[in-house]
Design a protein around this motif. Structure first.
Motif, PDB file in Angstrom:
ATOM      1  N   ALA A 139       0.830  -1.203   0.000  1.00 52.61           N
ATOM      2  CA  ALA A 139       0.000   0.000   0.000  1.00 52.61           C
ATOM      3  C   ALA A 139       0.862   1.250   0.000  1.00 52.61           C
ATOM      4  O   ALA A 139       0.571   2.224  -0.712  1.00 52.61           O
ATOM      5  CB  ALA A 139      -0.926  -0.006   1.214  1.00 52.61           C
ATOM      6  N   TRP A 140       1.941   1.246   0.783  1.00 50.62           N
ATOM      7  CA  TRP A 140       2.855   2.395   0.814  1.00 50.62           C
ATOM      8  C   TRP A 140       3.496   2.593  -0.554  1.00 50.62           C
ATOM      9  O   TRP A 140       3.619   3.735  -1.028  1.00 50.62           O
ATOM     10  CB  TRP A 140       3.935   2.171   1.871  1.00 50.62           C
ATOM     11  CG  TRP A 140       4.981   3.240   1.851  1.00 50.62           C
ATOM     12  CD1 TRP A 140       4.921   4.454   2.460  1.00 50.62           C
ATOM     13  CD2 TRP A 140       6.232   3.184   1.162  1.00 50.62           C
ATOM     14  NE1 TRP A 140       6.061   5.170   2.193  1.00 50.62           N
ATOM     15  CE2 TRP A 140       6.889   4.415   1.409  1.00 50.62           C
ATOM     16  CE3 TRP A 140       6.870   2.237   0.382  1.00 50.62           C
ATOM     17  CZ2 TRP A 140       8.137   4.699   0.868  1.00 50.62           C
ATOM     18  CZ3 TRP A 140       8.108   2.518  -0.155  1.00 50.62           C
ATOM     19  CH2 TRP A 140       8.733   3.744   0.094  1.00 50.62           C
ATOM     20  N   ARG A 155       1.769   6.796  -6.865  1.00 52.94           N
ATOM     21  CA  ARG A 155       0.691   7.714  -7.215  1.00 52.94           C
ATOM     22  C   ARG A 155       1.129   9.159  -6.985  1.00 52.94           C
ATOM     23  O   ARG A 155       0.843  10.040  -7.795  1.00 52.94           O
ATOM     24  CB  ARG A 155      -0.554   7.399  -6.395  1.00 52.94           C
ATOM     25  CG  ARG A 155      -1.789   8.136  -6.883  1.00 52.94           C
ATOM     26  CD  ARG A 155      -3.054   7.751  -6.120  1.00 52.94           C
ATOM     27  NE  ARG A 155      -3.217   6.316  -5.996  1.00 52.94           N
ATOM     28  CZ  ARG A 155      -3.246   5.650  -4.821  1.00 52.94           C
ATOM     29  NH1 ARG A 155      -3.146   6.309  -3.681  1.00 52.94           N
ATOM     30  NH2 ARG A 155      -3.394   4.337  -4.796  1.00 52.94           N
ATOM     31  N   LYS A 156       1.827   9.438  -5.859  1.00 55.71           N
ATOM     32  CA  LYS A 156       2.293  10.791  -5.586  1.00 55.71           C
ATOM     33  C   LYS A 156       3.305  11.251  -6.635  1.00 55.71           C
ATOM     34  O   LYS A 156       3.262  12.396  -7.089  1.00 55.71           O
ATOM     35  CB  LYS A 156       2.939  10.866  -4.198  1.00 55.71           C
ATOM     36  CG  LYS A 156       1.958  10.919  -3.071  1.00 55.71           C
ATOM     37  CD  LYS A 156       2.685  11.060  -1.752  1.00 55.71           C
ATOM     38  CE  LYS A 156       1.724  11.060  -0.586  1.00 55.71           C
ATOM     39  NZ  LYS A 156       2.429  11.163   0.697  1.00 55.71           N
ATOM     40  N   ARG A 200       0.928   4.167  -2.900  1.00 55.05           N
ATOM     41  CA  ARG A 200       0.722   5.586  -2.613  1.00 55.05           C
ATOM     42  C   ARG A 200       1.908   6.418  -3.101  1.00 55.05           C
ATOM     43  O   ARG A 200       1.731   7.512  -3.648  1.00 55.05           O
ATOM     44  CB  ARG A 200       0.525   5.804  -1.118  1.00 55.05           C
ATOM     45  CG  ARG A 200      -0.842   5.408  -0.603  1.00 55.05           C
ATOM     46  CD  ARG A 200      -1.083   5.886   0.823  1.00 55.05           C
ATOM     47  NE  ARG A 200      -0.048   5.457   1.767  1.00 55.05           N
ATOM     48  CZ  ARG A 200      -0.085   4.317   2.479  1.00 55.05           C
ATOM     49  NH1 ARG A 200      -1.122   3.504   2.347  1.00 55.05           N
ATOM     50  NH2 ARG A 200       0.883   4.000   3.303  1.00 55.05           N
ATOM     51  N   SER A 201       3.113   5.905  -2.920  1.00 56.19           N
ATOM     52  CA  SER A 201       4.308   6.645  -3.342  1.00 56.19           C
ATOM     53  C   SER A 201       4.336   6.796  -4.863  1.00 56.19           C
ATOM     54  O   SER A 201       4.654   7.881  -5.380  1.00 56.19           O
ATOM     55  CB  SER A 201       5.578   5.929  -2.880  1.00 56.19           C
ATOM     56  OG  SER A 201       5.599   5.836  -1.477  1.00 56.19           O
TER      57      SER A 201
END
Length: 135
Positions: free
Chosen positions: A31-32, A38-39, A35-36
């Motif tokens: 998940a991390w 995506r950022k 998210r990274s």
């Protein structure tokens, strides 16, 4: 982005992550990572949009050479050579000297005969002349 990574490599990375992180921490690590990524994509998109807004029409002129380079990556060297050798010319004359069917063929002048004099015959035992500039 991950064009060269196949399913086998992803499976190996997943199994390695399972052994390294364990089954408890692997979902939170995935998940991390999501998210990274995506950022990073959002930052890149925002920077591109901001640059496009500031430059206006000049942005397209800056992207043109990059698009040309990306198109070159997709070419096959055999296709490039075949296109250069057998592709249509602007004047209608092919590299082999034949004209296209829609245009008349210009007359070809005859080639002049080869006028190279024969070297003089050497006598038996005579040494041939040596050119010091050629050796």
């Amino acid at each position: 982005m991950f064009e060269s990574v196949g399913w086998a490599e992803i499976l190996v990375l997943g199994i390695a992550g399972l052994f390294i992180l364990g089954p408890e921490r692997l979902p939170s690590a995935a998940a991390w990572l999501g998210r990274s990524i995506r950022k990073v994509r959002e930052f890149a998109t925002g920077a591109r949009d901001q640059l496009k807004g500031e430059l206006g029409n000049d942005f397209d002129e800056l992207r043109k050479p990059l698009q040309d380079l990306q198109q070159l990556r997709n070419f096959d060297p055999k296709q490039i050579v075949a296109k250069q050798l057998f592709g249509d010319d602007t004047n209608g004359i092919k590299p082999n000297g034949f004209a296209a069917a829609s245009q008349p063929q210009p007359p070809v002048p005859p080639a002049p005969p080869a006028a190279t004099p024969d070297p003089p015959k050497l006598a038996p035992g005579e040494r041939p002349p040596v050119d010091p500039d050629a050796t």
